[in-house]
Motif scaffolding. Sequence first.
Motif, PDB file in Angstrom:
ATOM      1  N   UNK A 138       0.806  -1.223   0.000  1.00 15.99           N
ATOM      2  CA  UNK A 138       0.000   0.000   0.000  1.00 15.99           C
ATOM      3  C   UNK A 138       0.836   1.269   0.000  1.00 15.99           C
ATOM      4  N   UNK A 139       2.148   1.131   0.139  1.00 12.34           N
ATOM      5  CA  UNK A 139       2.948   2.366   0.114  1.00 12.34           C
ATOM      6  C   UNK A 139       3.592   2.620  -1.236  1.00 12.34           C
ATOM      7  N   UNK A 140       3.905   1.582  -1.934  1.00 10.37           N
ATOM      8  CA  UNK A 140       4.647   1.773  -3.191  1.00 10.37           C
ATOM      9  C   UNK A 140       3.861   1.252  -4.392  1.00 10.37           C
ATOM     10  N   UNK A 141       3.603  -0.051  -4.371  1.00  6.97           N
ATOM     11  CA  UNK A 141       3.004  -0.640  -5.568  1.00  6.97           C
ATOM     12  C   UNK A 141       1.615  -0.066  -5.847  1.00  6.97           C
ATOM     13  N   UNK A 142       0.793  -0.065  -4.780  1.00  2.00           N
ATOM     14  CA  UNK A 142      -0.592   0.325  -4.996  1.00  2.00           C
ATOM     15  C   UNK A 142      -0.732   1.761  -5.500  1.00  2.00           C
ATOM     16  N   UNK A 143      -0.012   2.718  -4.900  1.00  2.00           N
ATOM     17  CA  UNK A 143      -0.130   4.078  -5.439  1.00  2.00           C
ATOM     18  C   UNK A 143       0.262   4.161  -6.914  1.00  2.00           C
ATOM     19  N   UNK A 144       1.263   3.397  -7.308  1.00  2.00           N
ATOM     20  CA  UNK A 144       1.664   3.429  -8.714  1.00  2.00           C
ATOM     21  C   UNK A 144       0.551   2.857  -9.594  1.00  2.00           C
ATOM     22  N   UNK A 145       0.042   1.721  -9.166  1.00  2.00           N
ATOM     23  CA  UNK A 145      -1.037   1.095  -9.937  1.00  2.00           C
ATOM     24  C   UNK A 145      -2.242   2.012 -10.010  1.00  2.00           C
ATOM     25  N   UNK A 146      -2.541   2.628  -8.875  1.00  2.00           N
ATOM     26  CA  UNK A 146      -3.735   3.473  -8.848  1.00  2.00           C
ATOM     27  C   UNK A 146      -3.582   4.675  -9.757  1.00  2.00           C
ATOM     28  N   UNK A 147      -2.417   5.281  -9.783  1.00  2.00           N
ATOM     29  CA  UNK A 147      -2.301   6.472 -10.613  1.00  2.00           C
ATOM     30  C   UNK A 147      -2.239   6.106 -12.088  1.00  2.00           C
ATOM     31  N   UNK A 148      -1.799   4.885 -12.377  1.00  2.00           N
ATOM     32  CA  UNK A 148      -1.799   4.465 -13.780  1.00  2.00           C
ATOM     33  C   UNK A 148      -3.206   4.094 -14.223  1.00  2.00           C
ATOM     34  N   UNK A 149      -3.991   3.595 -13.277  1.00  2.00           N
ATOM     35  CA  UNK A 149      -5.345   3.171 -13.631  1.00  2.00           C
ATOM     36  C   UNK A 149      -6.283   4.375 -13.666  1.00  2.00           C
ATOM     37  N   UNK A 150      -7.541   4.107 -13.891  1.00  2.00           N
ATOM     38  CA  UNK A 150      -8.519   5.191 -13.978  1.00  2.00           C
ATOM     39  C   UNK A 150      -8.496   5.792 -15.360  1.00  2.00           C
ATOM     40  N   UNK A 151      -9.592   6.340 -15.772  1.00  2.00           N
ATOM     41  CA  UNK A 151      -9.627   6.954 -17.108  1.00  2.00           C
ATOM     42  C   UNK A 151      -9.438   8.460 -16.951  1.00  2.00           C
ATOM     43  N   UNK A 152     -10.521   9.182 -16.866  1.00  2.00           N
ATOM     44  CA  UNK A 152     -10.401  10.629 -16.745  1.00  2.00           C
ATOM     45  C   UNK A 152     -10.154  11.062 -15.318  1.00  2.00           C
ATOM     46  N   UNK A 153     -10.000  12.375 -15.186  1.00  2.00           N
ATOM     47  CA  UNK A 153      -9.836  12.928 -13.842  1.00  2.00           C
ATOM     48  C   UNK A 153     -11.202  13.294 -13.282  1.00  2.00           C
ATOM     49  N   UNK A 154     -11.398  13.081 -11.989  1.00  2.00           N
ATOM     50  CA  UNK A 154     -12.708  13.426 -11.423  1.00  2.00           C
ATOM     51  C   UNK A 154     -12.904  14.940 -11.429  1.00  2.00           C
ATOM     52  N   UNK A 155     -14.148  15.385 -11.384  1.00  2.00           N
ATOM     53  CA  UNK A 155     -14.389  16.829 -11.298  1.00  2.00           C
ATOM     54  C   UNK A 155     -13.733  17.386 -10.039  1.00  2.00           C
ATOM     55  N   UNK A 156     -13.361  18.653 -10.121  1.00  2.00           N
ATOM     56  CA  UNK A 156     -12.656  19.266  -8.982  1.00  2.00           C
ATOM     57  C   UNK A 156     -13.585  20.035  -8.064  1.00  2.00           C
ATOM     58  N   UNK A 157     -14.676  20.534  -8.620  1.00  2.00           N
ATOM     59  CA  UNK A 157     -15.522  21.450  -7.854  1.00  2.00           C
ATOM     60  C   UNK A 157     -16.897  20.845  -7.612  1.00  2.00           C
ATOM     61  N   UNK A 158     -17.555  21.332  -6.578  1.00  2.00           N
ATOM     62  CA  UNK A 158     -18.941  20.881  -6.371  1.00  2.00           C
ATOM     63  C   UNK A 158     -19.781  21.207  -7.601  1.00  2.00           C
TER      64      UNK A 158
END
Lengths: 1000, 417, 101, 191
Positions: A138-158
């Motif tokens: 959860x400190x190294x591998x997962x953050x890398x995988x998580x940032x590589x995964x996902x498609x678009x960026x979530x909205x920033x504002x309400x």
Amino acid sequence: MSQPFRTEKGGRIDRTAELTFTFDGEEMHGYAGDTLASALLANGVHLVGRSFKYHRPRGILTAGSEEPNALVGVYRNGDQTPNIRATQVELYQGLQVISQNRFPSLGFDIGAVNDLLSPLFPAGFYYKTFMWPKAFWDRVYEPIIRSAAGLGKPPKNPDHDTYGNLYAHCDVLIAGSGPSGLAAALAAAETGASVILCDEQAEFGGSLLSENSATIDGKDPAVWVSETVARLEAMDNVTLLRRTTAFGYFAYNFVALAERVTEHLPDPDPRLPRERLWQVRAKEVVIAAGAIERPMVFPENDRPGILLADAGRTYLNRYGVKVGHRVLVATACDTAWQAAFDLADHGVDVVAIADLRESPPESLVAIAAARGIRVETGCVVTGTLGRNRIRAALLGRLMTSGKVASGGQVDCDALLMSGGWTPTVSLFSQSRGKVVWDSEAGAFVPGTSVQKERSTGAANGLYGLQATLADGYAAGEGAARAATGKSATISHSRATGGEAGNGGILGALPHDRNAARVKAFVDFQNDVTAKDVKLAVREGMQSIEHIKRYTTTGMATDQGRLSNMNALQIASGALEKPLTDVGLTTFRQPFTPTTFGLFAGVSRGDFFDPVRKTPSHDWVVDHGGLFEDVGQWKRAWYFPKDGEDMHAAVERECRIVRKSVGLFDASTLGKIEVVGPDAAEFLERMYTNPWKKLAPGRCRYGLLLNDAGYITDDGVIGRLADDRFHVTTTTGGAPSVFATMEDYLQTEWPDLDVWITSTTDQYAVAAIQGPKAREVIAPFIEGIDLSAEALPHMSVREATFCGIPCRLFRISFTGELGFEINVPRRHGKMMWDTLAGEIEKHDGTAYGTEAMHVLRAEKGYIIVGQDTDGTVTPQDAGMSWAIGKKKFDFVGKRGLERPDLKAENRKQLVGLLTRDPKVKLEEGAQVTRLEQPPIGTPAEGHVTSSYFSPALERTIALAVVKNGHALVGQTLYVPMPEGSIPVEVTGTVFYDKEGARLNV
Amino acid sequence: MKRYSFLELAKNAFSAHQNWGRQWRAPEPKAEYDVVIVGAGGHGLATAYYLAREHGIRNVAVIEKGWLGGGNTGRNTTIVRSNYLWEESAALYNHAIGLWQNLSQELNYNVMYSARGVMMLAHTVHDVQVSQRHIHANRLAGVQNEWLTPEEAKEYCPPLNISRNIRYPVVGAALQRVGGTARHDAVAWGYARGADDLGVDIIQNCAVTGIRRGQDGSVEGVETAKGFIKAKKVGVVAAGHTSVVMEMAGVRLPLESFPLQALVSEPVKPAFPCVVMSNTIHAYISQSDKGELVIGAGTDQFVSYSQAGGLHITNHTIDAICELFPHFRRMRMLRNWGGIVDTTPDRSPILSKTPVPGLYVNCGWGTGGFKATPGSGHVFAHTIAKDEPHPINAPFTIDRFRTGRLIDEAAAAAVAH
Amino acid sequence: MLLIYCPYCEIERAETEFHCGGEAHIARPSDPEKATDDDWVEFLYMRSNTKGIAAERWRHIHGCGRFFNAVRDTVSDKFLTFYKAGDPRPDLEALAREAGK
Amino acid sequence: MSDLLAGDLITPDAGAAPLLGLASVSILKAAPLTRLSLRARAPSLKTAGLAFGSSLPTRPLTSTTADRRAALWMGPDEWTLLAPVEDLRAVFDGIEGKLAGEPHALVDVSDRSEAIIVSGEKASWLLNTGIFVDFSLESFPVGTVTRTLFHKTPVMVWRIGPDTFVVEAWGSFMDYVSGLLVQCAQELQAA
């Protein structure tokens, strides 16, 4: 402006209305009527996104909502919404779009290194590695995988847009407006049935809008569409919903629709909701969702410039866009030939039609020959070349051995493919119907209906324009008849042309390359290849659900609409089991991804949950009072003055109540009027206490248990007449107490002549507590004698307050002389203002729930839910006195007799006094016998209430402690992180133990 | 069993992954086993694994009506935590936490246990009292749990809306840092692979149709779609279908099975670092490694085996999520699904022997069974192997409902005033 | 969201108007003195939790307020019949046969 | 409001500004009323109706009206009786007097609820933004009365004209009901 791939003429776009938009900051142009996808293609842009895992360049594949690749972020009001399908974005002036899942740019994406490393990343690779060293996951591998995964960026504002909701009922709901949907709508509507027709696209007509090789009643299909829509529009019984997706089919023909109201507008009126949820209960549903074309699974089938054949035809005929200048058509199905012909007719160089089949229909071959198109039969694509756009394709020749021989390379800038058609059975599947395999159609088609629904047209596995049209009429008539019993005869339009296409292929195509190395994509978005599916099978995944989960095929945003059939066929081959034995995964709602805001609807802000206010609310606001949420109620919490903190304010309020008088809003307490000849008998059975001998005009504290024997509620009950009681409950408990009473009354004791009526909102209640309470109310009360003799503690009378009929209780939750006045709610504000003015004359104060809690704790009065928690019996709470010992039965009586409820060592309510009177215990803190209990020592109990008591000038606490009643006088400990606090166990009444202050 | 490692992965890359073996076999059932476990979910597979590994009982079959891990194991929102109130519960879930921490290594299967923290929000004075009670009780029991102010909560979870002006403002939160998530399928698969390697037969697509009892009343085996399978002991771990299976042995249980739904959004880049739960406004949310927001909804109000929840439940869940995280309002739901959760009257599980000798039951996990998977399997294996409960599961009897000795987590959070 | 027929209002309404009261025809032991602990746990907690055709209680809480009973297939969630409180439990097996179960 | 049911009883609160006043739909706060909850069994209904001044409907979800009286069917043994606010005592005592000795319950709930009048061609559309009931005239003819749910709150809806509804909610819920209705109507003003 230059739109190099725009046709000279044709299409449904408005060439007089040129629009400007930006893609990744680059300004481009399109026309009104374009989608973002068609406009990008008109500008020659195919590369629009990067794939999920390998970050491969991807282009527009389809022209519909199943698009897996062209997912973009759309900007509006300074924020972007991710993962929007370019095929569903209607172009408007100033549209701003960005591509996703790429860094630093779409053309050059560092993440694409994953593609090179892809041999390391087969399906399920992450289950086999990243386990060492342990702390790295959860400190190294997962953050890398998580940032590589996902498609678009979530909205920033309400999100400041609003979302609407509409509940609707209709006789016939029709989902889809292609030929069968329109025919069904017309047929149903002409019977007089109420009809809702919805389509996810901006225009009704579906496939007819890109059909130019057929006629209906001798007319261009698009003309027939507009005439038909005009007819429907003129009918009162028809609701037409464009841009509206039927996304969920639930039990009892409950269908949810998502209507996109403003998303296509450049500058929508802010009063319009962005989207609207239609919750429709339809007597009958017609699913006319059509069919979608299937990609062909060949190596490198994912390059930008490779599209489905029908999409290519749609872009051409509907949007006036050529997908390329030199187009290769690869197919196993007749329908793609028409795309080739249409392209050729628009001057596009169709470099070849490569048909998998040895002998496609002669008629098609002849037409191709007439246009001079090279035709290759028994021919497959075995690979493609090009980086950000296809530049050539490798052909292979199928040999009788089943092997494939190289068939050379053809240069092209676009490739249209067709693996045949897949009926859209998602809604049918959601309706819990089981699909059946139709070997003729080579597809799963709807089987027996489970709900009142029928699929029609291509969604039902039917192809060919006349056939779908006729089926649509029949479906509409049948649905209307089933819903209303009515029918009507209308003339059916007839179509010529648009014949049913034959052919199709499932699974991976054969090729002459190393199958273990090449990437032939099955699920484009999730980067699942044919070899991933085979690997899953090799590793023991036999169920299609395991294969799906292990490879993630079918779990992309199209929910497998494009990929499922090919994956199933590949799995079937690898498992050496018939396709129908492998099983199909379930289609789940929503049909297409659906905005959270749509589901949330109007439930936001102050309307998230009703805010219940008492008539004193505005006065409290004006006087600086703060509120506490108790259930849905806002209750005055405390009234800070001159910069007081809560502690100081509460202390002041408490002192004043004990010294002179306080005013408290008790309106939120639940009130139930119990009326009827058996009213006393009913209460006798509900509450632990005896009621029959309570005289009219008197009150009694009532304790309510559940049948398990635990305390659930309490309150004061006044007898107004022989057959009429005024019951009060806790604020939070009011609804459940009422429901429980109804339950027992209606289902256990229906023979009793008694009824209950909630009067919580009928009365506003002011509690006036303190030595001067009588003086405060006396000027306003008429009709009764307020003296202690005439109106002793625990009495109730009907009187008037300022001339308004009221119910006056003499009761106390503070230990002081107290009254509670109930007036009809609309007079509540008058009463409060009057009393608030009066208490000032007596140096009194308004007080809130916090001071109320302190005052009652000084007296040892429990608060159900705080000092009890659903595991406390009357005996535990020291309230055995409240149990009518001689009663035959009451709710909870038998429950109390169970072994554990009578056991030794139960937790009992006691008082606790800290050795240091200044130390206030924390509520919830644990009580132990040992001063320094080792970890894991079970606690003896916990602190339920803890306050600084102004009356005692020290802290006090209530707690439940094992065997507590026997421990009075002993020392226990409350271990805190800072050290253990010694406490003495006491009784629960700290102040005025004799009750002298009450009876004045 | 070929061990998994990065090296092995790299080696296999050269052979284009053609040489990976099966993760588990697909055996035909034997005529007789020492123990038959009914239900190949996470709990059942873990039970079989620990029977083989810790108790040397390897002649074990796990019999599954559908595909392994296809019930609630594959349908839940994967939250792991142990900050329960009662000592009995905290001990059970904390036992599981201990096993979670080494589970990937133990199973040689990356179950992706990610201790990203579970934050439980408080919205009212009453919530604060309940949270504090949990924190104090947990501290005494040696279970990690700490109180955060709204500002600290926001720092831990930046998307959280801590405005005072919302309907139910966040007034604080209890944080269990060791809580988090794990990859649900991997848990089932990892245990299946591990158990299979130790000789356990996992028999899928084989419904149990009866439980045969001998003349003395004790268990003799199970009738299945593949015929009678003799067994000395039978452990039922059938989640939502427990009542159905136990009725075959004539045992009535205080269980009701309700539809529970969950949903995911489309995948987006990292936006949510932890797990957030709110009991008051009924929402829980995390983000998967794939990027999907994973959201748990409530149960429907009626008993059902339909695996389909109502839309109104979804609506109420998402309105709560959008209140707490208003910029997720434009996110979109990708997929929604339902499971069947078996609930007991006190919302605590039953992990127990039964009145039928040789028959054991592990059920009643309600909405929260996933987190307990390793611990549950571990102590249930002990119970079956020794024919007596492990001290940790000793309180979780069926008899507690008769005596009234409940372990009532729900009641302890009672709402009144 | 289910569609429920209220036999008192004589109309079908959305499920959200109703509250489910759990398994029907569970009688509260009439004499607490005579009820054993086992009787009481049976009344309080033991439920058939039927997978299939079962009778259950509903209350039209946001309608007429009446309790009534319904027979529902818990696999498909289809209601087979509705009847007023106090009416005898219908023959579940016959209903199941009619429904083709 | 003479063309409406109970037009002599249901009147806008003269002192309150309209909550909404669009061409297609308006929302007016209704003036206070006497509301009595009557629970009784069949043998008492005739007597009760005579005492009240309007017969009690026995067909579910219907209402009867008479001179300044309306009786609304709420349940098989439950009616809401409406009368002018000043008639409370007389009506209450009148019924109690006549029903003495017969099992029944009569409770003053005049102030428990507040009422609004939602009127206009878009009235049923507006109600359907939060109420899952079919308001077509065939399914919900004039005179129909029902309790139901408006979003998260119980309400009572009584159709007193083809395009006019009385919506009642408990007093503490009325801000929620009327507030949401007004908000949902905003889009009707958009172009």
